[in-house]
Every structure is written in structure tokens, then in C-alpha cells.
Design a protein around this motif. Sequence first.
Motif, mmCIF file in Angstrom:
data_model
loop_
_atom_site.group_PDB
_atom_site.id
_atom_site.type_symbol
_atom_site.label_atom_id
_atom_site.label_comp_id
_atom_site.label_asym_id
_atom_site.label_seq_id
_atom_site.Cartn_x
_atom_site.Cartn_y
_atom_site.Cartn_z
ATOM 1 N N LYS A 68 -6.728 -1.998 1.507
ATOM 2 C CA LYS A 68 -7.923 -1.156 1.460
ATOM 3 C C LYS A 68 -7.576 0.262 1.010
ATOM 4 C CE LYS A 68 -10.590 -3.670 4.966
ATOM 5 N NZ LYS A 68 -11.196 -3.621 6.329
ATOM 6 N N LYS A 69 -6.455 0.791 1.491
ATOM 7 C CA LYS A 69 -6.023 2.124 1.067
ATOM 8 C C LYS A 69 -5.717 2.139 -0.427
ATOM 9 C CE LYS A 69 -4.027 3.585 5.496
ATOM 10 N NZ LYS A 69 -2.770 3.977 6.199
ATOM 11 N N LEU A 70 -5.091 1.084 -0.920
ATOM 12 C CA LEU A 70 -4.741 1.021 -2.333
ATOM 13 C C LEU A 70 -5.972 0.849 -3.213
ATOM 14 C CD1 LEU A 70 -1.476 -1.065 -2.045
ATOM 15 C CD2 LEU A 70 -1.683 1.289 -2.831
ATOM 16 N N ASP A 71 -6.981 0.162 -2.713
ATOM 17 C CA ASP A 71 -8.230 0.065 -3.464
ATOM 18 C C ASP A 71 -8.857 1.450 -3.636
ATOM 19 O OD1 ASP A 71 -8.008 -2.670 -3.805
ATOM 20 O OD2 ASP A 71 -9.265 -3.156 -2.075
ATOM 21 N N LEU A 72 -8.771 2.296 -2.607
ATOM 22 C CA LEU A 72 -9.265 3.667 -2.724
ATOM 23 C C LEU A 72 -8.433 4.468 -3.726
ATOM 24 C CD1 LEU A 72 -9.994 4.542 1.031
ATOM 25 C CD2 LEU A 72 -11.666 4.044 -0.763
ATOM 26 N N ASP A 73 -7.116 4.233 -3.728
ATOM 27 C CA ASP A 73 -6.258 4.894 -4.708
ATOM 28 C C ASP A 73 -6.654 4.484 -6.125
ATOM 29 O OD1 ASP A 73 -4.679 6.127 -2.708
ATOM 30 O OD2 ASP A 73 -3.411 4.359 -2.545
#
Length: 247
Positions: A68-73
Motif C-alpha cells: 500500500k505504501k508503494l502504491d502511494l509512491d
Amino acid sequence: MKSYNVCLKDTVKTFAKRLFYSLFDCEQEEVHSGYLEKTFLKILSTLEIENAKDIWETFRKELPIIRKKLDLDAIAFECNDPASHSLEEIYLAYPGFHAISIYRLSHELYKLGVQILPRMMSEYVHGITGIDINPGATIGESFYIDHGTGIVIGETAILGNQVKIYQGVTLGGIQVSKDLAKTKRHPTIEDNVTIYANATILGGDIVIGANSIIGANVWITESVPENSLVTYQTEIKIRPKKNGIRK
């Protein structure tokens, strides 16, 4: 003569690559799930780290959160880079996103107290992207790297949310001394800061205030307040040529 198991570098390279694949590809996750656990336990056994099974289970449960954090990145890349055409391009072709992905995975292991493996993972992606992010660094959400080659982010650096960094940026320590190992040696970058190419920011007490812009080629060893614009001015003279020779 002590053996240092340097062939483990190849094992970690393959492990990190397959872990990255499985994070974004459901088919790869199914294919590699057994391999990843088996290899992780083997690596930790070789490094003589105890409770490897418990560490793996804790790490595995964090993978959806990391995704999920990488999707935001990835969304930050799409929103900030005018050269991007789609999210798919970012996942498949952007070295900055690849480096951030391996960082977020290795950082989770770093927080779990795993020694050596997180650094080996970061050095693997450093070798193929030219981006050096120590797994100990703390980086907030929606992190964006443009181009990326030559970026260095030190172990105790702290970056807030929506930070943007360009190629050649160094977030480093002002001193290199072993007795500083347990102290904060690298700067803090607050939310929504942009740092342009080849800027150098040094020192554990340095804070770059929120919403600031740090221009290209700036060298900073003191804190910068919020909403600042920091630039480096140099004089460039352009004169006409005469008979092919500059005057």
C-alpha cells in the motif's frame, strides 16, 4: 582462516528480486511463496540469526502494508513526472521506484532487528539503479525520486511525507567517525520538501522545514525554516565567438 560466505550475495540478489516480483504480481506470489520462506530461513541461518521463523511470519504479515505504501509512491511518481505515461510504466521501468521498493522491504527487516540482510538487499538495488538508500533511514509516504542516479540517503536520515528528490542528492553526515554510530548523523527533511539535483545536506541536527525548496548544487550544513527557497547563485558569462574563437 574464517569463511565469510560471500556467495550469499547471489542468494540475496535472487531473493530480493523474487520478493519484489511477488509484491506486485499475484501469479509470481503463488510461484515464489515457498521459495521465499525457504530462502529467507536459509539466509538467516547462514547469518546465525535466531528466531528466523517468527521473523519471517512477522515480515510476511507486513507485506500488504508495504504494498500500500508503494502504491502511494507510484502515484507520486505519476503525479510529479511529466515524462510518465501510466502507472504501469512506473512499476515496470522506473529505477527510482525499484529502489524505493527494495528500501521499504529492507527497512521492515531492519526494524525487526535483522542484521546484514537488509544492507545486502539495499546494495543489490544500489548496484542496478545507482541509488543508495540505507535501510535504516525513515521515509514517509508518497516519496518521489526523479532520475535518481547518485542519490545517497544515510542510515539516520528522516524524511516526511511527499518529499521529492532529484539525482545526485546527498543526505549525509557531517563527520565520519565510528564513535558516532549510535547518534543521529543525517538530516531531517520535513513534509512536502523538494530537493533538486546535486544538493548536499549534511548533519544530524539539520532540519529542512516543511514546504521548502532546495535548489540544485546547494551545500547545506545549517537548518532551514519552513517555506524557504534556498538557491546557489553563480555567474555565467556567454560571449559571442569571433572567427570560431571565444573572446
